[in-house]
Design a protein around this motif. Structure first.
Motif, PDB file in Angstrom:
ATOM      1  N   ARG A 366       3.011  14.304  -9.894  1.00 44.83           N
ATOM      2  CA  ARG A 366       3.338  15.606 -10.479  1.00 44.83           C
ATOM      3  C   ARG A 366       2.869  15.686 -11.922  1.00 44.83           C
ATOM      4  N   ARG A 367       3.121  14.632 -12.683  1.00 46.30           N
ATOM      5  CA  ARG A 367       2.831  14.657 -14.116  1.00 46.30           C
ATOM      6  C   ARG A 367       1.330  14.789 -14.392  1.00 46.30           C
ATOM      7  N   PHE A 368       0.506  14.082 -13.606  1.00 44.30           N
ATOM      8  CA  PHE A 368      -0.926  14.062 -13.864  1.00 44.30           C
ATOM      9  C   PHE A 368      -1.701  15.014 -12.965  1.00 44.30           C
ATOM     10  N   GLY A 369      -1.006  15.707 -12.064  1.00 41.04           N
ATOM     11  CA  GLY A 369      -1.672  16.661 -11.194  1.00 41.04           C
ATOM     12  C   GLY A 369      -2.723  16.033 -10.300  1.00 41.04           C
ATOM     13  N   SER A 370      -2.517  14.786  -9.931  1.00 38.16           N
ATOM     14  CA  SER A 370      -3.483  14.038  -9.133  1.00 38.16           C
ATOM     15  C   SER A 370      -2.753  13.255  -8.053  1.00 38.16           C
ATOM     16  N   VAL A 371      -3.509  12.813  -7.069  1.00 35.90           N
ATOM     17  CA  VAL A 371      -2.956  11.927  -6.050  1.00 35.90           C
ATOM     18  C   VAL A 371      -2.864  10.523  -6.642  1.00 35.90           C
ATOM     19  N   VAL A 372      -1.732   9.878  -6.444  1.00 32.23           N
ATOM     20  CA  VAL A 372      -1.503   8.538  -6.991  1.00 32.23           C
ATOM     21  C   VAL A 372      -1.379   7.541  -5.842  1.00 32.23           C
ATOM     22  N   LEU A 373      -2.230   6.539  -5.853  1.00 33.30           N
ATOM     23  CA  LEU A 373      -2.184   5.447  -4.886  1.00 33.30           C
ATOM     24  C   LEU A 373      -1.579   4.250  -5.596  1.00 33.30           C
ATOM     25  N   LEU A 374      -0.316   3.982  -5.307  1.00 32.69           N
ATOM     26  CA  LEU A 374       0.387   2.860  -5.930  1.00 32.69           C
ATOM     27  C   LEU A 374       0.230   1.637  -5.038  1.00 32.69           C
ATOM     28  N   LYS A 375      -0.574   0.689  -5.491  1.00 32.22           N
ATOM     29  CA  LYS A 375      -0.879  -0.485  -4.700  1.00 32.22           C
ATOM     30  C   LYS A 375       0.317  -1.423  -4.633  1.00 32.22           C
ATOM     31  N   GLY A 376       0.499  -2.038  -3.480  1.00 33.55           N
ATOM     32  CA  GLY A 376       1.598  -2.969  -3.298  1.00 33.55           C
ATOM     33  C   GLY A 376       1.660  -3.443  -1.867  1.00 33.55           C
ATOM     34  N   ARG A 377       2.720  -4.176  -1.544  1.00 35.68           N
ATOM     35  CA  ARG A 377       2.885  -4.673  -0.168  1.00 35.68           C
ATOM     36  C   ARG A 377       2.845  -3.517   0.820  1.00 35.68           C
ATOM     37  N   HIS A 378       3.573  -2.455   0.528  1.00 34.56           N
ATOM     38  CA  HIS A 378       3.449  -1.198   1.239  1.00 34.56           C
ATOM     39  C   HIS A 378       2.901  -0.185   0.235  1.00 34.56           C
ATOM     40  N   THR A 379       1.621   0.119   0.348  1.00 39.79           N
ATOM     41  CA  THR A 379       0.969   1.020  -0.602  1.00 39.79           C
ATOM     42  C   THR A 379       1.444   2.451  -0.377  1.00 39.79           C
ATOM     43  N   LEU A 380       1.747   3.144  -1.461  1.00 35.05           N
ATOM     44  CA  LEU A 380       2.172   4.539  -1.414  1.00 35.05           C
ATOM     45  C   LEU A 380       1.052   5.432  -1.932  1.00 35.05           C
ATOM     46  N   VAL A 381       0.791   6.518  -1.220  1.00 31.05           N
ATOM     47  CA  VAL A 381      -0.165   7.525  -1.675  1.00 31.05           C
ATOM     48  C   VAL A 381       0.612   8.832  -1.814  1.00 31.05           C
ATOM     49  N   ALA A 382       0.819   9.259  -3.060  1.00 29.27           N
ATOM     50  CA  ALA A 382       1.668  10.416  -3.357  1.00 29.27           C
ATOM     51  C   ALA A 382       0.828  11.583  -3.845  1.00 29.27           C
ATOM     52  N   ALA A 383       1.079  12.753  -3.273  1.00 27.57           N
ATOM     53  CA  ALA A 383       0.395  13.980  -3.678  1.00 27.57           C
ATOM     54  C   ALA A 383       1.272  14.754  -4.665  1.00 27.57           C
ATOM     55  N   PRO A 384       0.666  15.614  -5.486  1.00 21.03           N
ATOM     56  CA  PRO A 384       1.468  16.391  -6.446  1.00 21.03           C
ATOM     57  C   PRO A 384       2.518  17.276  -5.800  1.00 21.03           C
ATOM     58  N   ASP A 385       2.324  17.672  -4.527  1.00 22.65           N
ATOM     59  CA  ASP A 385       3.298  18.534  -3.859  1.00 22.65           C
ATOM     60  C   ASP A 385       4.464  17.770  -3.236  1.00 22.65           C
ATOM     61  N   GLY A 386       4.527  16.442  -3.436  1.00 21.61           N
ATOM     62  CA  GLY A 386       5.646  15.643  -2.951  1.00 21.61           C
ATOM     63  C   GLY A 386       5.386  14.874  -1.675  1.00 21.61           C
ATOM     64  N   ARG A 387       4.324  15.194  -0.956  1.00 25.15           N
ATOM     65  CA  ARG A 387       4.006  14.433   0.257  1.00 25.15           C
ATOM     66  C   ARG A 387       3.616  12.997  -0.108  1.00 25.15           C
ATOM     67  N   VAL A 388       4.014  12.075   0.760  1.00 22.43           N
ATOM     68  CA  VAL A 388       3.691  10.666   0.540  1.00 22.43           C
ATOM     69  C   VAL A 388       3.284  10.046   1.873  1.00 22.43           C
ATOM     70  N   ARG A 389       2.236   9.247   1.831  1.00 23.30           N
ATOM     71  CA  ARG A 389       1.880   8.412   2.980  1.00 23.30           C
ATOM     72  C   ARG A 389       2.011   6.948   2.578  1.00 23.30           C
ATOM     73  N   VAL A 390       2.505   6.148   3.514  1.00 23.68           N
ATOM     74  CA  VAL A 390       2.726   4.731   3.284  1.00 23.68           C
ATOM     75  C   VAL A 390       1.772   3.943   4.172  1.00 23.68           C
ATOM     76  N   THR A 391       1.189   2.893   3.627  1.00 19.69           N
ATOM     77  CA  THR A 391       0.355   1.988   4.408  1.00 19.69           C
ATOM     78  C   THR A 391       1.080   0.667   4.564  1.00 19.69           C
ATOM     79  N   THR A 392       1.276   0.259   5.804  1.00 20.87           N
ATOM     80  CA  THR A 392       2.055  -0.952   6.083  1.00 20.87           C
ATOM     81  C   THR A 392       1.235  -2.024   6.787  1.00 20.87           C
ATOM     82  N   VAL A 393      -0.085  -1.827   6.945  1.00 24.76           N
ATOM     83  CA  VAL A 393      -0.884  -2.736   7.768  1.00 24.76           C
ATOM     84  C   VAL A 393      -1.462  -3.914   6.997  1.00 24.76           C
TER      85      VAL A 393
END
Length: 463
Positions: A366-393
């Motif tokens: 939200r703050r940067f108006g961009s999609v944020v891919l937070l790397k980690g054991r379960h990576t989170l990809v967050a959109a400015p509109d609140g949607r999030v996808r998780v990668t668990t593979v």
């Protein structure tokens, strides 16, 4: 698509279904699925010692009815009631009728250690960590496998936080839908393997999802019969530096996954990139997306300035992330920080981000108006509109130097080929994790091997 719903959404759907079913039918359906999962874990149910840790409310009722089912199959089932005055009465009666016992402490329950403990302490409505008596009961059973009912007791269901003592489950049996705590770290690590029992709930679309293989296959950019290298997209890479030329080589390797038509490189590591990847075009020119910052070092600021007004989507990684406010139109862009980098961007401590990953990824998007891919054991990809996808593979072996450079290049290729930032980040993270699993074959893997495996992963998806 695997969906994770909030407590409020689940309770509303359960209430609607219960209004159409006989009283107690939904709980018995859940308990039957739980009993089957415990039986499968045990292998042989007859004579197996099973301890139920039972709290108040419906979660404890699920455990008690499942215990009754296991007792009828020949298991030696005992229940320790942590809130005796608020125990689910009909569930307790069913357990005792089936031959299960109520005990005052764990040693009296089984004579010695149980084969498995069923965690029916706190359900999805619980908040905060375990209360002292429950925490002590769990602590006394360290080393015994736990099966959590719906969620591990003590986790924060809607955020994925761990705010105190909690159960560490080998298996979590959940009902109706996945919950956020099953997919988002750090709580996801406490859930172990998650087994979903379908209850037939009518649920709304979820804001938090996890792509599955068929979703990724559907989102992959596939060239048409008249495609050529320019229509398939040109991805530009401004990565690496005199200090870190290898980052440019690896970022280009990720971009050369075959999903875009051409890779163009500009930067201080041109000789190294040309030597490793002769198909890369070295020199400035028109692109459909830029990847900037991987191993950029002191050159990152100049690289960001050079692309900031190009009007094309950007993947900003590593050293470029501190220059996010300078980027121009063409977004939303894709930012690919790890927890430490996101903490610096938000002005908080790394531990704060790691403890509440979902909230901080959404805040940054939200703050940067961009999609944020937070790397980690379960990576989170967050959109400015609140949607999030998780990668668990992704396997744990993917935590290796250079893997993030490959991921940035891969995401840039997807964006150049026509994916928006949200799809590029989530599909890229999935392919990256699957590539590590294929390249490592359940063992160690290097970043270069991950990049090399991505075309094979795509072929298997498209087949």
């Amino acid at each position: 698509m695997r969906s994770a719903h909030t407590v409020e959404q689940v309770r509303a759907a359960e209430a609607e279904l219960m209004a159409r079913l006989p009283e107690g039918a939904l709980m018995r359906r859940a308990a039957s699925g739980l009993a089957h999962a415990v039986s499968d874990l045990l292998g042989s149910t007859y004579g197996a010692r099973v301890l139920l840790l039972v709290g108040s409310g419906d979660n404890g009722g699920d455990a008690l009815y499942a215990g009754a089912d296991l007792a009828r199959r020949g298991a030696a089932v005992a229940a320790r009631l942590l809130s005796p005055e608020r125990t689910h009465a009909s569930g307790l009666a069913a357990l005792q009728k089936a031959g299960g016992r109520v005990v005052a402490d764990d040693r009296a329950a089984v004579g010695h250690r149980p084969a498995v403990v069923v965690d029916g302490i706190v359900g999805i409505g619980g908040t905060g960590g375990l209360r002292p008596n429950a925490a002590a009961a769990v602590d006394a059973l360290r080393g015994v496998p736990f099966v959590a009912v719906d969620v591990p007791s003590g986790v924060d269901v809607d955020t994925g936080r761990l705010d105190g003592p909690h159960v560490e489950a080998l298996l979590t049996v959940t009902f109706g839908t996945h919950k956020i705590a099953h997919l988002v770290e750090p709580a996801a690590g406490a859930a172990g393997v998650v087994h979903l029992v379908d209850l037939g709930l009518d649920l709304p679309d979820a804001d938090l999802t996890a792509l599955q293989a068929d979703d990724v296959a559907r989102l992959l950019p596939v060239p048409g019969p008249d495609a050529h290298k320019y229509t398939r997209g040109v991805v530009g890479v401004r990565a690496g530096s005199r200090q870190y030329p290898g980052a440019a080589v690896l970022c280009a390797a990720g971009a050369l996954c075959g999903l875009a038509g051409m890779v163009r490189y500009v930067g201080a590591a041109a000789d190294e990139v040309r030597a490793a990847h002769p198909e890369v075009v070295v020199g400035d020119g028109h692109v459909q997306a830029w990847v900037v910052g991987s191993g950029g070092g002191d050159d990152a600021a100049e690289a960001v300035a050079a692309v900031a007004t190009d009007g094309v989507p950007l993947v900003l990684d590593a050293d470029a992330l501190v220059h996010v406010p300078r980027v121009g139109a063409g977004g939303p862009h894709l930012l690919t920080p790890h927890a430490g980098e996101l903490a610096r961007m938000l002005g908080v401590e790394r531990e704060t981000v790691e403890a509440d990953q979902l909230a901080h990824a959404r805040d940054a998007a939200r703050r940067f108006g961009s999609v944020v891919l937070l790397k980690g054991r379960h990576t989170l990809v967050a959109a400015p509109d609140g949607r999030v996808r998780v990668t668990t593979v992704a396997p744990p072996w993917l935590a290796t130097a250079g893997a993030g450079d490959v991921l940035a290049g891969l995401c840039g290729a997807l964006m150049a080929a026509g994916c928006d930032a949200f799809d590029a980040g989530s599909v890229g993270a999935w392919l990256h994790g699957a590539g590590a699993a294929v390249a490592g074959d359940h063992g160690p893997v290097t970043a270069g091997a991950v990049a090399a495996a991505i075309p094979a992963v795509c072929r298997s998806l498209l087949a």
